[in-house]
Design a protein around this motif. Structure first.
Motif, mmCIF file in Angstrom:
data_model
loop_
_atom_site.group_PDB
_atom_site.id
_atom_site.type_symbol
_atom_site.label_atom_id
_atom_site.label_comp_id
_atom_site.label_asym_id
_atom_site.label_seq_id
_atom_site.Cartn_x
_atom_site.Cartn_y
_atom_site.Cartn_z
ATOM 1 N N ASP A 181 15.683 12.735 -0.835
ATOM 2 C CA ASP A 181 14.418 12.901 -1.461
ATOM 3 C C ASP A 181 13.120 12.710 -1.417
ATOM 4 O O ASP A 181 12.650 13.143 -2.450
ATOM 5 C CB ASP A 181 14.453 12.549 -3.151
ATOM 6 C CG ASP A 181 15.082 11.522 -3.284
ATOM 7 O OD1 ASP A 181 14.458 10.933 -2.701
ATOM 8 O OD2 ASP A 181 15.401 10.881 -4.686
ATOM 9 N N GLY A 182 12.902 11.714 -0.617
ATOM 10 C CA GLY A 182 12.023 11.177 0.033
ATOM 11 C C GLY A 182 11.013 10.365 -1.359
ATOM 12 O O GLY A 182 9.808 9.272 -0.643
ATOM 13 N N ASN A 183 11.702 9.852 -1.851
ATOM 14 C CA ASN A 183 11.718 8.772 -3.164
ATOM 15 C C ASN A 183 11.444 7.367 -2.785
ATOM 16 O O ASN A 183 11.094 5.961 -3.389
ATOM 17 C CB ASN A 183 12.324 8.661 -4.545
ATOM 18 C CG ASN A 183 10.650 10.322 -4.970
ATOM 19 O OD1 ASN A 183 9.906 10.897 -4.742
ATOM 20 N ND2 ASN A 183 12.158 11.011 -5.965
ATOM 21 N N VAL A 184 12.548 7.387 -2.017
ATOM 22 C CA VAL A 184 13.515 5.843 -1.668
ATOM 23 C C VAL A 184 12.973 5.496 0.015
ATOM 24 O O VAL A 184 13.825 6.015 0.755
ATOM 25 C CB VAL A 184 14.567 5.557 -1.896
ATOM 26 C CG1 VAL A 184 15.148 3.849 -1.487
ATOM 27 C CG2 VAL A 184 14.630 5.114 -3.857
ATOM 28 N N ARG B 105 1.073 -1.004 -0.008
ATOM 29 C CA ARG B 105 -0.310 0.176 -0.148
ATOM 30 C C ARG B 105 0.499 1.128 0.262
ATOM 31 O O ARG B 105 0.053 2.192 -0.544
ATOM 32 C CB ARG B 105 -0.958 -0.023 0.903
ATOM 33 C CG ARG B 105 -1.574 1.162 0.825
ATOM 34 C CD ARG B 105 -3.378 0.934 2.243
ATOM 35 N NE ARG B 105 -3.169 -0.241 2.759
ATOM 36 C CZ ARG B 105 -3.872 -0.621 3.680
ATOM 37 N NH1 ARG B 105 -3.765 0.107 4.501
ATOM 38 N NH2 ARG B 105 -4.765 -1.827 3.087
ATOM 39 N N TYR B 106 1.937 1.522 1.365
ATOM 40 C CA TYR B 106 2.938 2.061 1.001
ATOM 41 C C TYR B 106 4.111 2.231 -0.606
ATOM 42 O O TYR B 106 3.565 3.961 -0.767
ATOM 43 C CB TYR B 106 4.192 2.026 1.832
ATOM 44 C CG TYR B 106 4.938 3.876 1.761
ATOM 45 C CD1 TYR B 106 4.480 4.398 2.880
ATOM 46 C CD2 TYR B 106 6.363 3.546 1.049
ATOM 47 C CE1 TYR B 106 5.141 5.548 2.863
ATOM 48 C CE2 TYR B 106 6.443 4.240 1.330
ATOM 49 C CZ TYR B 106 6.196 5.414 2.268
ATOM 50 O OH TYR B 106 6.868 7.069 2.676
ATOM 51 N N ALA B 107 3.653 1.219 -1.307
ATOM 52 C CA ALA B 107 4.553 1.351 -2.669
ATOM 53 C C ALA B 107 3.604 1.971 -3.667
ATOM 54 O O ALA B 107 4.287 2.511 -4.305
ATOM 55 C CB ALA B 107 4.819 0.230 -3.054
ATOM 56 N N GLN B 108 2.489 1.636 -3.658
ATOM 57 C CA GLN B 108 1.066 2.487 -4.457
ATOM 58 C C GLN B 108 1.003 3.595 -3.903
ATOM 59 O O GLN B 108 0.198 4.642 -4.912
ATOM 60 C CB GLN B 108 0.051 1.707 -4.279
ATOM 61 C CG GLN B 108 0.788 0.283 -5.450
ATOM 62 C CD GLN B 108 -0.677 -0.775 -5.287
ATOM 63 O OE1 GLN B 108 -1.183 -0.169 -4.544
ATOM 64 N NE2 GLN B 108 -0.154 -1.518 -5.383
ATOM 65 N N HIS B 109 0.867 4.095 -2.845
ATOM 66 C CA HIS B 109 0.095 5.502 -2.216
ATOM 67 C C HIS B 109 0.677 6.351 -1.373
ATOM 68 O O HIS B 109 0.035 7.414 -1.064
ATOM 69 C CB HIS B 109 -1.183 4.719 -1.691
ATOM 70 C CG HIS B 109 -2.115 3.990 -2.007
ATOM 71 N ND1 HIS B 109 -2.921 4.549 -3.939
ATOM 72 C CD2 HIS B 109 -2.215 3.446 -2.306
ATOM 73 C CE1 HIS B 109 -3.964 3.444 -3.962
ATOM 74 N NE2 HIS B 109 -3.409 2.448 -2.922
ATOM 75 N N GLY B 110 2.306 5.852 -1.369
ATOM 76 C CA GLY B 110 2.577 6.510 0.123
ATOM 77 C C GLY B 110 2.142 6.671 1.166
ATOM 78 O O GLY B 110 1.410 5.806 1.794
#
Length: 101
Positions: free
Chosen positions: A54-57, A14-19
């Protein structure tokens, strides 16, 4: 803990899809604001993690079976040390990435 482990897998997806917006504060929250360590929670299982600048990983540090409400300082320190080690390795160009299927 099998059901909780399966629940963590659902939270990760869910985190991977929606943050962060895809999870409640009970499921994913900042375990330590100063160190910027986050925590996934499902039942008594906890998985500590940190975000790249950067918050992306999102990088998972380690998991525990939690015995009380407050995060142990040793677990925060362990996750923060891993984060610092990761940052140093990234800056030195010592990381390699593998894509899993």
């Amino acid at each position: 803990y099998e059901a909780s482990a399966k629940g963590l897998d659902v939270l990760f997806n869910r985190y991977a899809q929606h943050g962060r917006n895809g999870l409640t504060i009970e499921q994913f929250h900042e375990a330590n604001k100063k160190e910027r360590i986050w925590e996934f929670t499902k039942g008594r299982l906890r998985v500590y993690c940190f975000l790249e600048d950067d918050g992306n990983v999102l990088l998972l540090s380690h998991g525990i079976v939690k015995k009380n409400q407050k995060a142990k300082s040793a677990d925060i320190e362990r996750a923060a040390a891993l984060r610092d080690r990761y940052i140093r390795a990234k800056q030195a160009g010592n990381l390699s990435w593998e894509k899993s299927e």
